[in-house]
Design a protein around this motif. Structure first.
Motif, PDB file in Angstrom:
ATOM      1  N   THR A   1       0.848  -1.184   0.000  1.00  0.00           N
ATOM      2  CA  THR A   1       0.000   0.000   0.000  1.00  0.00           C
ATOM      3  C   THR A   1       0.885   1.235   0.000  1.00  0.00           C
ATOM      4  O   THR A   1       1.607   1.487   0.962  1.00  0.00           O
ATOM      5  CB  THR A   1      -0.905   0.028   1.246  1.00  0.00           C
ATOM      6  OG1 THR A   1      -1.658  -1.186   1.314  1.00  0.00           O
ATOM      7  CG2 THR A   1      -1.852   1.225   1.181  1.00  0.00           C
ATOM      8  N   HIS A   2       0.869   2.009  -1.059  1.00  0.00           N
ATOM      9  CA  HIS A   2       1.713   3.206  -1.142  1.00  0.00           C
ATOM     10  C   HIS A   2       1.109   4.370  -0.353  1.00  0.00           C
ATOM     11  O   HIS A   2      -0.088   4.413  -0.085  1.00  0.00           O
ATOM     12  CB  HIS A   2       1.920   3.594  -2.609  1.00  0.00           C
ATOM     13  CG  HIS A   2       2.871   2.683  -3.320  1.00  0.00           C
ATOM     14  ND1 HIS A   2       4.230   2.786  -3.159  1.00  0.00           N
ATOM     15  CD2 HIS A   2       2.664   1.654  -4.179  1.00  0.00           C
ATOM     16  CE1 HIS A   2       4.830   1.852  -3.894  1.00  0.00           C
ATOM     17  NE2 HIS A   2       3.896   1.146  -4.525  1.00  0.00           N
ATOM     18  N   ASN A   3       1.977   5.282   0.001  1.00  0.00           N
ATOM     19  CA  ASN A   3       1.587   6.372   0.895  1.00  0.00           C
ATOM     20  C   ASN A   3       1.627   7.729   0.197  1.00  0.00           C
ATOM     21  O   ASN A   3       1.953   8.742   0.804  1.00  0.00           O
ATOM     22  CB  ASN A   3       2.529   6.386   2.117  1.00  0.00           C
ATOM     23  CG  ASN A   3       1.985   7.234   3.249  1.00  0.00           C
ATOM     24  OD1 ASN A   3       0.786   7.267   3.488  1.00  0.00           O
ATOM     25  ND2 ASN A   3       2.887   7.926   3.946  1.00  0.00           N
ATOM     26  N   ALA A   8      -1.846   5.796   3.751  1.00  0.00           N
ATOM     27  CA  ALA A   8      -1.574   4.362   3.680  1.00  0.00           C
ATOM     28  C   ALA A   8      -2.006   3.623   4.937  1.00  0.00           C
ATOM     29  O   ALA A   8      -2.593   2.539   4.863  1.00  0.00           O
ATOM     30  CB  ALA A   8      -0.083   4.127   3.402  1.00  0.00           C
ATOM     31  N   GLY A  11      -5.859   3.793   5.140  1.00  0.00           N
ATOM     32  CA  GLY A  11      -6.426   2.928   4.114  1.00  0.00           C
ATOM     33  C   GLY A  11      -6.290   1.462   4.471  1.00  0.00           C
ATOM     34  O   GLY A  11      -7.208   0.662   4.235  1.00  0.00           O
ATOM     35  N   SER A  12      -5.171   1.088   5.069  1.00  0.00           N
ATOM     36  CA  SER A  12      -4.956  -0.305   5.473  1.00  0.00           C
ATOM     37  C   SER A  12      -5.927  -0.714   6.572  1.00  0.00           C
ATOM     38  O   SER A  12      -6.506  -1.809   6.544  1.00  0.00           O
ATOM     39  CB  SER A  12      -3.512  -0.495   5.950  1.00  0.00           C
ATOM     40  OG  SER A  12      -2.584  -0.240   4.917  1.00  0.00           O
ATOM     41  N   ALA A  15      -9.300  -1.141   5.179  1.00  0.00           N
ATOM     42  CA  ALA A  15      -9.381  -2.389   4.416  1.00  0.00           C
ATOM     43  C   ALA A  15      -9.623  -3.575   5.334  1.00  0.00           C
ATOM     44  O   ALA A  15     -10.366  -4.504   4.991  1.00  0.00           O
ATOM     45  CB  ALA A  15      -8.097  -2.589   3.618  1.00  0.00           C
ATOM     46  N   ILE A  23      -2.197  -7.351   5.072  1.00  0.00           N
ATOM     47  CA  ILE A  23      -1.778  -5.967   4.845  1.00  0.00           C
ATOM     48  C   ILE A  23      -0.332  -5.977   4.371  1.00  0.00           C
ATOM     49  O   ILE A  23       0.524  -6.633   4.951  1.00  0.00           O
ATOM     50  CB  ILE A  23      -1.872  -5.134   6.140  1.00  0.00           C
ATOM     51  CG1 ILE A  23      -3.328  -4.995   6.590  1.00  0.00           C
ATOM     52  CG2 ILE A  23      -1.274  -3.742   5.939  1.00  0.00           C
ATOM     53  CD1 ILE A  23      -3.480  -4.312   7.930  1.00  0.00           C
ATOM     54  N   GLY A  25       2.918  -3.803   4.041  1.00  0.00           N
ATOM     55  CA  GLY A  25       3.525  -2.565   4.505  1.00  0.00           C
ATOM     56  C   GLY A  25       4.996  -2.791   4.786  1.00  0.00           C
ATOM     57  O   GLY A  25       5.536  -3.875   4.501  1.00  0.00           O
ATOM     58  N   ASN A  36       5.563   3.441   2.014  1.00  0.00           N
ATOM     59  CA  ASN A  36       4.451   2.488   2.070  1.00  0.00           C
ATOM     60  C   ASN A  36       3.728   2.571   3.418  1.00  0.00           C
ATOM     61  O   ASN A  36       4.115   3.352   4.296  1.00  0.00           O
ATOM     62  CB  ASN A  36       4.986   1.066   1.869  1.00  0.00           C
ATOM     63  CG  ASN A  36       5.521   0.850   0.464  1.00  0.00           C
ATOM     64  OD1 ASN A  36       4.778   0.719  -0.490  1.00  0.00           O
ATOM     65  ND2 ASN A  36       6.851   0.823   0.340  1.00  0.00           N
ATOM     66  N   ALA A  37       2.711   1.755   3.564  1.00  0.00           N
ATOM     67  CA  ALA A  37       1.994   1.691   4.837  1.00  0.00           C
ATOM     68  C   ALA A  37       2.984   1.328   5.942  1.00  0.00           C
ATOM     69  O   ALA A  37       3.736   0.357   5.821  1.00  0.00           O
ATOM     70  CB  ALA A  37       0.872   0.663   4.750  1.00  0.00           C
TER      71      ALA A  37
END
Length: 265
Positions: A1-3, A8, A11-12, A15, A23, A25, A36-37
């Motif tokens: 998951t990009h930030n 991020a 959003g994680s 989700a 997840i 990250g 990233n996350a």
């Protein structure tokens, strides 16, 4: 998951609530572009915050969670990066309480300003000294340094004024415990005297003065040498931001104290 939009972590977590059970990250959010996350933020949130804590199993227990601050800072150290002081959970400022009223409330009930106990994530509470400090901050900081001072002691006002004046001149005592301790000793009248040295050495005060001038002079001479030694040794290994300079200062004071204990006089 990009930030890329600084979402991020949020959003994680969203989700997970929506049904995701994996997840992706990285530690400290490392990654290309904006990173990233950040697992260092996600893992404690899943373990300590509702509705996640009672609904999901992360495979990480609370005992292991206590090492997350150490892991985060170790990674930055390996990569020669300056740790982010404002990082959630693990940052040096994550549990810092600077303003006087703020610090006073923390002493009475930490939950008023702390969303979790800092020890749960291996971090610690910091009550820094600054031009915003009140007597509650000061007495707590003095207590941590081993000085018990009664409320209303005139020395408290003198110490605060000295700290504020020196901060106006560019100094900082936020994390420089050793420098603060020396300042406090002076204002509290606890600085080492020539009589103290004579008693320790079993010599006359005149002889001690003739040879050493004062123990403080010896100490600071040793300290300056120790500071230079520590600086030369550690500079190639780490980035010297404010927090590392403070650590360097503490190392030098510790070295100086050891050297003073081994003087053959």
């Amino acid at each position: 998951t990009h930030n890329d939009t600084e979402n991020a972590v949020a959003g994680s977590l969203a989700a997970v609530v929506a049904g995701a059970r994996q997840i992706q990250g990285t530690l400290n959010g490392l990654g290309e572009r904006c990173g990233n996350a950040n697992l260092v933020s996600i893992i404690p949130t899943l373990l300590l915050k509702e509705p996640y804590a009672s609904a999901f199993d992360t495979g990480v227990n609370l005992e292991a969670l206590e090492g997350i601050t150490k892991v985060s800072r170790m990674l930055d150290d390996i990569l020669n990066r300056i740790p982010m002081r404002q990082a959630p959970y693990v940052g040096a400022s994550a549990f810092a309480h600077k303003a006087g009223l703020h610090a006073s409330a923390i002493v009475k009930d930490p939950s008023t300003y702390e969303h979790v106990d800092p020890s749960v994530v291996g971090n610690e509470r910091i009550i820094p000294m600054s031009n915003q400090a009140g007597q509650s901050n000061l007495r707590r900081r003095l207590s941590e340094a081993g000085f018990e001072v009664e409320k209303g002691d005139p020395a408290l006002g003198r110490i605060l004024e000295t700290v504020k004046a020196r901060e106006d001149a560019g100094y900082s005592y936020d994390s420089a415990q050793a420098s603060f301790e020396l300042l406090a000793r002076e204002e509290l009248g606890l600085a080492t005297t020539m009589d103290d040295i004579a008693d320790v050495l079993g010599a006359t005060k005149g002889r001690v003065y003739h040879h050493f001038r004062s123990k403080n002079a010896i100490y600071f001479a040793v300290y300056r040498q120790a500071m230079q030694y520590c600086f030369d040794a550690i500079t190639p290994l780490i980035s010297l931001d404010t927090s590392n300079i403070s650590k360097l200062e503490l190392m030098a004071h510790a070295h100086a104290r050891v050297m003073m204990d081994t003087l053959p006089y």
